[in-house]
Write an enzyme that holds these catalytic residues in place. Sequence first.
Site, PDB file in Angstrom:
ATOM      1  N   HIS A   9       0.825  -1.210   0.000  1.00  0.00           N
ATOM      2  CA  HIS A   9       0.000   0.000   0.000  1.00  0.00           C
ATOM      3  C   HIS A   9       0.863   1.266   0.000  1.00  0.00           C
ATOM      4  O   HIS A   9       2.019   1.254   0.418  1.00  0.00           O
ATOM      5  CB  HIS A   9      -0.937   0.009   1.217  1.00  0.00           C
ATOM      6  N   ARG A  58      -6.048   1.171   4.140  1.00  0.00           N
ATOM      7  CA  ARG A  58      -4.913   1.675   3.370  1.00  0.00           C
ATOM      8  C   ARG A  58      -4.593   0.774   2.174  1.00  0.00           C
ATOM      9  O   ARG A  58      -4.194   1.267   1.114  1.00  0.00           O
ATOM     10  CB  ARG A  58      -3.691   1.888   4.266  1.00  0.00           C
ATOM     11  N   GLU A  84      -1.709  -6.655   7.730  1.00  0.00           N
ATOM     12  CA  GLU A  84      -0.355  -6.446   8.227  1.00  0.00           C
ATOM     13  C   GLU A  84      -0.125  -7.296   9.468  1.00  0.00           C
ATOM     14  O   GLU A  84      -1.066  -7.707  10.154  1.00  0.00           O
ATOM     15  CB  GLU A  84      -0.159  -4.945   8.527  1.00  0.00           C
ATOM     16  N   HIS A 154       0.439  -5.480   2.650  1.00  0.00           N
ATOM     17  CA  HIS A 154       1.268  -4.756   3.615  1.00  0.00           C
ATOM     18  C   HIS A 154       2.697  -5.298   3.610  1.00  0.00           C
ATOM     19  O   HIS A 154       2.946  -6.419   3.178  1.00  0.00           O
ATOM     20  CB  HIS A 154       0.651  -4.898   5.000  1.00  0.00           C
ATOM     21  N   GLY A 155       3.613  -4.498   4.164  1.00  0.00           N
ATOM     22  CA  GLY A 155       5.022  -4.870   4.159  1.00  0.00           C
ATOM     23  C   GLY A 155       5.293  -6.279   4.639  1.00  0.00           C
ATOM     24  O   GLY A 155       5.952  -7.069   3.966  1.00  0.00           O
TER      25      GLY A 155
END
Length: 201
Positions: A9, A58, A84, A154-155
Amino acid sequence: MPKLVLVRHGQSFWNLQNRFTGWVDVPLTEKGKEEAFKAGELLKDIRFKVAYTSALTRAQETLKIILEVIGLQIPIIKDQALNERHYGALQGLNKDRARQKYGAEIVHLWRRSYDIAPPEGESLKDTAARTIPFLERAILGDIYEGNDVLVVAHGNSLRSIIMYLEKLTPEEIIKVELDTGAAVVYELDQEGNIISKEVRK
């Protein structure tokens, strides 16, 4: 050969403020929206058949912008399996303040190790325990059908998927970073093995 594209994102308000976000539902900044727009521009050559995203705003907002830029209306599947990593007691805390409170070394371990979780939170190993079964039963199902698939998440949820796809060790995944708005484009065979990989940002 089908493509699997993983997009982190765009920048969120808490990314901007250097805070642990985790499962807190924080919207994109203006820069985050611009990063999503750029990702869409960079992915215009791929005709996705389906998109997956997390239960968090997000990621959903980023996906919406990307699809608008590409000009696609496709099925979107939302699942918290792609959320996440849950940062537990760290959620909402500024990362510098967390280092002051707990010590820089332990915060580094919580953030970067594979299997050490922050208080009340998840490690990357815990995150993989929910992302990988979902990848195998849902996302790769579309790859096996020959469809190009877009995943906006997400990361850490994406790092766990990258670790699985690239068969990385816990030591190797620690070094893998994904920038906000970055896209990792994999070309896969219909068994899910990587033929090629390209990072677009």
